[in-house]
Design a protein around this motif. Structure first.
Motif, PDB file in Angstrom:
ATOM      1  N   THR A 167       0.830  -1.204   0.000  1.00 20.52           N
ATOM      2  CA  THR A 167       0.000   0.000   0.000  1.00 20.52           C
ATOM      3  C   THR A 167       0.868   1.259   0.000  1.00 20.52           C
ATOM      4  O   THR A 167       0.593   2.218  -0.735  1.00 20.52           O
ATOM      5  CB  THR A 167      -0.921   0.018   1.235  1.00 20.52           C
ATOM      6  OG1 THR A 167      -1.774  -1.114   1.194  1.00 20.52           O
ATOM      7  CG2 THR A 167      -1.764   1.277   1.268  1.00 20.52           C
ATOM      8  N   ILE A 168       1.923   1.262   0.823  1.00 16.02           N
ATOM      9  CA  ILE A 168       2.839   2.405   0.849  1.00 16.02           C
ATOM     10  C   ILE A 168       3.504   2.579  -0.510  1.00 16.02           C
ATOM     11  O   ILE A 168       3.622   3.698  -1.030  1.00 16.02           O
ATOM     12  CB  ILE A 168       3.907   2.199   1.938  1.00 16.02           C
ATOM     13  CG1 ILE A 168       3.262   2.253   3.326  1.00 16.02           C
ATOM     14  CG2 ILE A 168       4.999   3.250   1.838  1.00 16.02           C
ATOM     15  CD1 ILE A 168       4.211   1.908   4.452  1.00 16.02           C
ATOM     16  N   ALA A 169       3.957   1.483  -1.098  1.00 10.20           N
ATOM     17  CA  ALA A 169       4.625   1.548  -2.392  1.00 10.20           C
ATOM     18  C   ALA A 169       3.705   2.127  -3.460  1.00 10.20           C
ATOM     19  O   ALA A 169       4.102   2.999  -4.247  1.00 10.20           O
ATOM     20  CB  ALA A 169       5.108   0.155  -2.796  1.00 10.20           C
ATOM     21  N   GLN A 170       2.477   1.677  -3.511  1.00 12.11           N
ATOM     22  CA  GLN A 170       1.529   2.187  -4.503  1.00 12.11           C
ATOM     23  C   GLN A 170       1.231   3.662  -4.284  1.00 12.11           C
ATOM     24  O   GLN A 170       1.088   4.430  -5.240  1.00 12.11           O
ATOM     25  CB  GLN A 170       0.240   1.366  -4.433  1.00 12.11           C
ATOM     26  CG  GLN A 170       0.397  -0.064  -4.909  1.00 12.11           C
ATOM     27  CD  GLN A 170      -0.830  -0.914  -4.637  1.00 12.11           C
ATOM     28  OE1 GLN A 170      -1.842  -0.425  -4.133  1.00 12.11           O
ATOM     29  NE2 GLN A 170      -0.740  -2.200  -4.957  1.00 12.11           N
ATOM     30  N   ALA A 195       8.468  10.272   6.750  1.00 14.64           N
ATOM     31  CA  ALA A 195       8.109   9.946   8.136  1.00 14.64           C
ATOM     32  C   ALA A 195       6.600   9.890   8.311  1.00 14.64           C
ATOM     33  O   ALA A 195       6.073   9.002   8.997  1.00 14.64           O
ATOM     34  CB  ALA A 195       8.717  10.974   9.086  1.00 14.64           C
ATOM     35  N   GLY A 196       5.883  10.834   7.695  1.00  8.74           N
ATOM     36  CA  GLY A 196       4.427  10.845   7.807  1.00  8.74           C
ATOM     37  C   GLY A 196       3.796   9.608   7.215  1.00  8.74           C
ATOM     38  O   GLY A 196       2.838   9.038   7.776  1.00  8.74           O
ATOM     39  N   LYS A 197       4.310   9.172   6.070  1.00  7.69           N
ATOM     40  CA  LYS A 197       3.780   7.962   5.434  1.00  7.69           C
ATOM     41  C   LYS A 197       4.008   6.739   6.325  1.00  7.69           C
ATOM     42  O   LYS A 197       3.116   5.897   6.491  1.00  7.69           O
ATOM     43  CB  LYS A 197       4.444   7.747   4.065  1.00  7.69           C
ATOM     44  CG  LYS A 197       3.937   8.683   2.974  1.00  7.69           C
ATOM     45  CD  LYS A 197       4.543   8.324   1.636  1.00  7.69           C
ATOM     46  CE  LYS A 197       3.889   9.122   0.536  1.00  7.69           C
ATOM     47  NZ  LYS A 197       2.452   8.802   0.382  1.00  7.69           N
ATOM     48  N   VAL A 198       5.202   6.629   6.881  1.00 12.42           N
ATOM     49  CA  VAL A 198       5.515   5.487   7.739  1.00 12.42           C
ATOM     50  C   VAL A 198       4.654   5.518   9.000  1.00 12.42           C
ATOM     51  O   VAL A 198       4.090   4.492   9.407  1.00 12.42           O
ATOM     52  CB  VAL A 198       7.014   5.488   8.101  1.00 12.42           C
ATOM     53  CG1 VAL A 198       7.305   4.416   9.152  1.00 12.42           C
ATOM     54  CG2 VAL A 198       7.865   5.247   6.866  1.00 12.42           C
TER      55      VAL A 198
END
Length: 364
Positions: A167-170, A195-198
């Motif tokens: 999901t993060i990669a997409q 950082a926000g995405k993680v």
């Protein structure tokens, strides 16, 4: 003339990005439906297993005079008195009982379990503390308890890491394709965006894990199998801690790997090695859960420690200081991965077209 509003602080910016990630997932019908199916499936499995265990006959167990106090009153056990340890072993060997509980002065619990090839899972889970287990014919079979623990911890970590990693990669590639990322980094630093995405995806992943744990607790309580959770408290607590840092490690690497490509079709070319880093340790832990050497090594490898160490704790094979050392190694690896991932992310995020080579992404 009105002065421009001050830029938000880094923690505030990180949380704004995290909120955006969380909100986009919660608005996604696919994510909501898949999560609902996962939770309903887990609930159905727990209820089915609980009712099946409750309806099954009691486990025949031999006890000696110095061990009866430890098992008396435990539901689901059919106790048979044995004159001494030798008599208890004979009852196990001829199949009269599934296991024997005998006094053991050398054990911290005061007793030990004797079984033929593998100890009954129901018995060990019903005991307040896991005692030493002595097998009369250890080569004849493996421990179902260890297998269940390896599968349980492994599946949760594998599913969560794979699902949210992809999901993060997409999300990263989608932002590159739509040029949204150019607007984002004009307002906040690249490392803050990463950082926000993680953080956002970690919050969602941890929420799913907590929901699954709650479902297990409720399901076992409804089916009258609360005793099955005795002895699981410490391993589950450690699993949550290891899961947190293990997920942050993988999430940052998935985001960095995805930033090296500009099309959804190319995501697999950079994230496949990371997927293998999740799957290979998982299968090693599951297949070698009964091999002390392999499971011992895997409990210290950062990518398999979130599964390996809780399994060893559950089976009583780890000393009190071992999870601390393993966690320290995981945190150190996590910190190093974040530094490397941030560099790759910064150097690759605005590069469109052909895939960015790793050497170029790691360049200054």
């Amino acid at each position: 003339m009105t002065a421009p509003a001050p830029a938000p602080s880094m923690p505030r910016s990180v949380w704004l990005v995290a909120e955006r990630e969380i909100g986009s997932k919660l608005r996604s019908k696919a994510f909501v439906i898949s999560t609902a199916i996962l939770l309903l499936g887990a609930l159905a499995l727990v209820l089915w297993g609980g009712f099946a265990a409750a309806s099954a006959g009691g486990t025949p167990v031999a006890v000696t005079a110095d061990s009866r106090q430890y098992v008396e009153g435990i539901p689901g056990l059919e106790l048979t008195d044995a004159a001494d340890r030798a008599a208890a072993e004979s009852l196990v060997a001829d199949g009269t009982v599934d296991a024997a509980v005998v006094g053991d002065a050398a054990s911290q619990t005061g007793y030990a379990v004797i079984a033929d090839s593998s100890p009954p899972t129901q018995l060990l889970l019903a005991l307040a503390q896991l005692p030493p287990v002595e097998l009369l014919n250890p080569e004849a079979g493996t421990s179902a308890l260890g297998y269940v623990a390896a599968i349980g911890f492994g599946v949760v970590f594998l599913v969560a890491a794979s699902l949210f990693g992809s999901t993060i990669a997409q999300s990263v590639v989608e932002e590159k394709q739509t040029r949204v990322v150019e607007l984002l980094i004009s307002a906040i630093p690249v490392r803050t965006l990463l950082a926000g995405k993680v953080v956002g995806n970690t919050v969602l992943a941890m929420a799913q894990v907590l929901l699954l744990a709650s479902i297990a607790l409720v399901g076992l309580a409804v089916t009258g199998q609360g005793a099955l959770l005795e002895g699981l408290g410490e391993p589950i607590a450690w699993f949550a801690v290891f899961f947190l840092f293990g997920f942050v490690l993988l999430a940052s690497l998935f985001a960095a790997a995805a930033s090296m490509v500009s099309r959804q079709e190319d995501i697999g070319s950079t994230t496949t090695p990371l997927t293998m880093l999740i799957m290979i340790p998982y299968f090693l832990v599951v297949f070698f859960f009964d091999n002390p050497v392999v499971i011992g090594v895997m409990s210290y490898v950062p990518f398999s420690a979130p599964v390996g160490m809780p399994v060893r704790l559950f089976l009583g094979e780890a000393q009190w200081w071992e999870p601390l050392i393993s966690l320290a190694l995981l945190i150190a690896t996590c910190a190093g991965a974040i530094v490397v991932a941030a560099k790759i992310y910064r150097n690759s995020l605005l590069r469109m077209g052909a895939r960015v080579k790793l050497r170029e992404a790691l360049g200054s």
